[in-house]
Scaffold this active site. Structure first.
Site, PDB file in Angstrom:
ATOM      1  N   GLU A 319       0.823  -1.211   0.000  1.00  0.00           N
ATOM      2  CA  GLU A 319       0.000   0.000   0.000  1.00  0.00           C
ATOM      3  C   GLU A 319       0.860   1.266   0.000  1.00  0.00           C
ATOM      4  OE1 GLU A 319      -2.632  -0.645   3.376  1.00  0.00           O
ATOM      5  OE2 GLU A 319      -4.026  -1.747   2.087  1.00  0.00           O
ATOM      6  N   LYS A 388      -1.759 -11.540   9.072  1.00  0.00           N
ATOM      7  CA  LYS A 388      -3.121 -11.257   9.552  1.00  0.00           C
ATOM      8  C   LYS A 388      -3.912 -12.565   9.660  1.00  0.00           C
ATOM      9  CE  LYS A 388      -3.487  -6.501   7.926  1.00  0.00           C
ATOM     10  NZ  LYS A 388      -4.269  -5.464   7.212  1.00  0.00           N
ATOM     11  N   ASP A 393      -8.327  -8.983   4.853  1.00  0.00           N
ATOM     12  CA  ASP A 393      -8.062  -7.797   5.677  1.00  0.00           C
ATOM     13  C   ASP A 393      -9.064  -7.639   6.816  1.00  0.00           C
ATOM     14  OD1 ASP A 393      -6.909  -5.512   6.554  1.00  0.00           O
ATOM     15  OD2 ASP A 393      -7.660  -4.221   4.981  1.00  0.00           O
ATOM     16  N   GLU A 421     -12.407  -1.854  12.608  1.00  0.00           N
ATOM     17  CA  GLU A 421     -12.486  -1.118  11.338  1.00  0.00           C
ATOM     18  C   GLU A 421     -13.646  -1.583  10.476  1.00  0.00           C
ATOM     19  OE1 GLU A 421      -8.882  -1.479   9.074  1.00  0.00           O
ATOM     20  OE2 GLU A 421      -9.766  -0.604   7.270  1.00  0.00           O
ATOM     21  N   HIS A 540     -15.523  -7.712   2.367  1.00  0.00           N
ATOM     22  CA  HIS A 540     -15.104  -6.406   1.856  1.00  0.00           C
ATOM     23  C   HIS A 540     -16.210  -5.717   1.053  1.00  0.00           C
ATOM     24  CE1 HIS A 540     -12.286  -3.256   0.979  1.00  0.00           C
ATOM     25  NE2 HIS A 540     -11.275  -3.938   1.478  1.00  0.00           N
TER      26      HIS A 540
HETATM   27  C1  BDP Z   1      -6.098  -2.073   6.419  1.00  0.00           C
HETATM   28  C2  BDP Z   1      -6.379  -0.672   6.842  1.00  0.00           C
HETATM   29  C3  BDP Z   1      -5.247   0.273   6.610  1.00  0.00           C
HETATM   30  C4  BDP Z   1      -3.958  -0.327   7.134  1.00  0.00           C
HETATM   31  C5  BDP Z   1      -3.732  -1.678   6.500  1.00  0.00           C
HETATM   32  C6  BDP Z   1      -2.536  -2.428   7.075  1.00  0.00           C
HETATM   33  O1  BDP Z   1      -7.511  -0.241   6.130  1.00  0.00           O
HETATM   34  O2  BDP Z   1      -5.560   1.489   7.240  1.00  0.00           O
HETATM   35  O3  BDP Z   1      -2.875   0.512   6.896  1.00  0.00           O
HETATM   36  O4  BDP Z   1      -4.824  -2.516   6.760  1.00  0.00           O
HETATM   37  O5  BDP Z   1      -2.777  -3.354   7.846  1.00  0.00           O
HETATM   38  O6  BDP Z   1      -6.973  -2.872   7.164  1.00  0.00           O
HETATM   39  O7  BDP Z   1      -1.403  -2.119   6.784  1.00  0.00           O
END
Ligand code: BDP
Length: 730
Positions: A319, A388, A393, A421, A540
């Site tokens: 990201e 994770k 996510d 989140e 999602h």
């Molecule tokens: C996602 C979030 C983001 C985080 C990313 C992460 O939306 O804000 O930076 O994971 O874990 O869940 O790096």
């Protein structure tokens, strides 16, 4: 007339006196603001138990004088004073019946003289022994550990037993953590904003550190110690190199000094490009000798400020974060450079596996496995891969990540998200222990049956839900998730029901009229969220960016962050084909799991649409069509929230008014938003299925476009839509 008047006034006086006397009428519990979390230490309510505890605990003997043992002594005396209603004398000259003895064999002659060698061996470095036994002829309770922090954990365990109304007779506990690394990850920025934080600003008051020490820092450490958390990563994974500057390291050291007595080590996130940004180098190439030397100097400097510094967490090439691939190097090259700098000091690198490529070449959920399994064995010994819980996510439900069990030569840890989140953020009541229990108990089959995820990992990291809100977590029930995380990190075999039971008793009451209903609400809450947000393995489907509220139509942005990418809705059906006819992500699991997920006859219905594209009118194992089943799940989610509302309303006289009303208001919001999720989602799916709603099924309150166009207030913390609260309750 006078006798009548005086009779009335006597009655009035009697009533007033009765109200003033503590034992006459049940008084409503005093209002609570949530600050004390589960460490409230209110007077034990059950008279029989109180008498038993008072008799069993008459004298406090904590031998040893380290900062940790002082913390243990302070906690014991504050806790017992509150719980038993008066201070317990601390006398160590003559032992009485009812002595409470705490210490390590090294600090306490009494403890050293007891026959606890076997128990202490089992307790290990951080565990504790809690025993009722006779010491010098007196009936005593002993809290022993091999280290001060072990004793401190034992102290919290004893206080928990008393808070939850457990008997102390015959006490015989030996407890050691099942995982060595039990960490909170704060996604806190240096400007005190918190990424995905819903509980106010960051606790770390950087501008006023190191000189000004907020008393909350100590309470934060105490609370973590009470559930066995032994590390805290202070900064966001989307890292800022400034935290590694000398000015900030002095601030970090000040926090570490407060946390140290509580066994809480400090860790930081390392921005991979720090050698450029802070060091003025032209490159951050991990194989460039100047870069390695820069990291070594930087790490030496950190250890001068924080001698027990834990190490780094790194989000690299994910990201938009910089990483070794910017220089054509591998993740292992990057991790190892940092690991080499940390190794002489005993520090570790937690290298995150949350990576997916910018080019979207293949199914996003496959990518971490594809990227990392070829590098198994290439990492230094002090590197852990932080994975994770699921391959996407932090969704309300995902299958476990296929990397668990797949890296036999690389230690793994699991990252969970305590902050919700994707599960209703601060408002929705969602107890996360059932989600975590599900993944910790999932069998990877990596080393044959019984290779559960819990057994395949070395540590747990939880993305914190803590901020500067008075109640720490943004809502009373969010506190339960912090608690549950710590308890599972200590012992991943604990059940959600046991954890909920403890938390309710400590946070609200031991009254069975409270414990039973609240526990039922908590245990049903996660499945309710799954049902009204993303039933049957959908994932999602949240609105773009802030991830609050439904957005199954989201198609904007990079493809593999959109809802349509994940739901694959079309006129034929719904769901992502991850079998051999699709992305074949199912192949990443060990054969027994792979077969179960790949086969429509054995895939758990809860993960159906995660692995399969299913026709709208196809019959499921339940006998219902996909369309019918989907609709019934959304409705079940709404119904459960309504049942939670009613259940909570019934506790009006049993919970203090302040907390009662706060929770009640959030449940109202949750109910409205569960309907929002149901109606928006069903309308959207119907635009593909073209199937009617069954008779009696509540028609969406608005047309699909209304939901699509609904714009929530811009407050990123609470993007709620008041418009939703005003529609009826079908
Ligand atoms: C996602 C979030 C983001 C985080 C990313 C992460 O939306 O804000 O930076 O994971 O874990 O869940 O790096």
């Amino acid at each position: 007339m006078r006798p009548f008047a005086s009779c009335r006034s006597v009655a009035l006086w009697c009533a007033l006196l009765a109200a003033a006397s503590p034992r006459s009428l049940p008084r409503p519990p005093a209002a609570e603001d949530g600050y004390d979390l589960w460490l409230r230490y209110r007077l034990v309510g059950d008279a029989g138990r109180l008498a038993e505890y008072r008799a069993a605990l008459t004298q406090l003997v904590v031998e040893g004088d380290s900062p940790t043992l002082r913390a243990a002594r302070d906690e014991l005396s504050a806790g017992l004073t509150g719980l038993l209603g008066s201070a317990i004398p601390a006398v160590d000259s003559v032992l009485h019946d009812g002595a409470l003895i705490a210490g390590t064999p090294a600090t306490s002659r009494l403890v050293a003289g007891l026959p606890l060698a076997d128990d202490l061996r089992r307790a290990g470095d951080e565990g504790f022994v809690l025993r009722a036994l006779r010491v010098r002829g007196q009936q005593a309770i002993v809290i022993a550990g091999n280290s001060g922090v072990g004793v401190l954990y034992g102290v919290f365990h004893l206080l928990r037993l008393i808070q939850t109304g457990a008997p102390l007779r015959g006490l015989a506990v030996v407890s050691a953590p099942k995982l060595r690394l039990r960490l909170l990850d704060h996604w806190d920025n240096l400007d005190r904003t918190v990424e995905r934080g819903y509980a106010g600003r960051s606790l770390w008051d950087w501008p006023h550190l190191p000189d000004s020490i907020d008393p909350r820092y100590r309470d934060y450490a105490r609370v973590n110690a009470s559930i066995g958390i032994n590390g805290t990563v202070l900064t966001n994974v989307n890292a800022n190199a400034t935290v590694l500057s000398p000015e900030y390291l002095a601030k970090v050291a000040a926090l570490a000094n407060v946390f140290r007595p509580y066994g809480l080590r400090v860790y930081l996130t390392a921005r991979f490009s720090a050698p450029i940004e802070l060091g003025g180098l032209a490159t951050a190439d991990p194989l460039d000798p100047a870069v390695g030397a820069w990291w070594r100097r930087k790490v030496d400097e950190i250890y001068r400020a924080v001698p027990d510094f834990g190490g780094f967490v790194v989000k690299a090439n994910s990201e938009g974060q910089p990483g070794p691939q910017d220089y054509g190097r591998t993740h292992a090259d990057g991790a190892n450079t940092l690991a080499d700098a940390l190794a002489p000091h005993g520090g570790i690198v937690m290298w995150r596996a949350f990576v997916y490529s910018n080019e979207v070449p293949t199914d996003r959920v496959r990518q971490a496995y594809d990227e990392f399994t070829p590098q198994d064995g290439a990492f230094r010994e002090n590197v852990l891969l932080q994975v994770k819980n699921g391959p996407l996510d932090f969704q309300p439900r995902e299958p476990f990540h296929p990397l668990f069990g797949a890296m036999s030569r690389t230690p793994l840890m699991m990252e969970l998200q305590i902050t919700k989140e994707y599960l209703g953020q601060d408002t929705h009541l969602t107890f996360l222990a059932p989600l975590w229990e599900e993944v910790l108990r999932a069998d990877t089959y990596a080393r044959g049956p019984g290779s559960t995820v819990g057994r395949e990992i070395r540590g747990l990291a939880g993305v914190a839900n803590v901020g500067s809100d008075r109640d720490w977590c943004g809502s009373d029930f969010n506190q339960a998730n912090w608690y549950a995380f710590g308890r599972l990190a200590w012992d991943y075999t604990l059940s959600s029901a046991v954890i909920a039971d403890e938390w309710i008793r400590m946070t609200f009451s031991n009254d069975p009229r409270v414990v039973g209903p609240v526990k039922a609400m908590m245990l049903a809450s996660r499945e309710a969220v799954v049902n009204y947000m993303t039933p049957l393995g959908l994932a999602h489907q949240m609105a773009l960016g802030h991830h609050y509220g439904p957005g199954p139509w989201v198609a904007r942005g990079r493809a593999d962050q959109t809802s349509v990418y994940f739901n694959r809705a079309d006129v034929a059906g719904l769901g992502f084909d991850r079998t051999a006819t699709g992305s074949n992500a199912v192949h990443q699991y060990f054969p027994p799991v792979r077969r179960r997920f790949a086969d429509r006859d054995s895939v758990p219905e809860t993960l159906l649409l995660w692995f399969h594209h299913v026709g709208w009118s196809e019959r499921l194992r339940s006998g219902r069509t996909l369309w019918e089943e989907l609709l019934s799940r959304y409705q079940a989610g709404v119904d459960t929230v309504r049942w939670m509302e009613r259940t909570w309303d019934g506790l009006h006289d049993l919970v203090d008014d302040a907390r009662f009303r706060r929770v009640q208001a959030f449940l109202r919001t949750q109910e409205a938003e569960a309907r929002w999720w149901r109606d928006a989602s069903v309308s959207y799916w119907q635009s593909f299925s073209h199937l009617p709603l069954p008779p009696g099924y509540p028609a969406p309150a608005h047309a699909l476009d209304w939901y699509r166009e609904l714009r929530c207030p811009t407050d990123p913390r609470k993007p709620r839509c008041d418009a939703l609260m005003n529609v009826g309750r079908p």
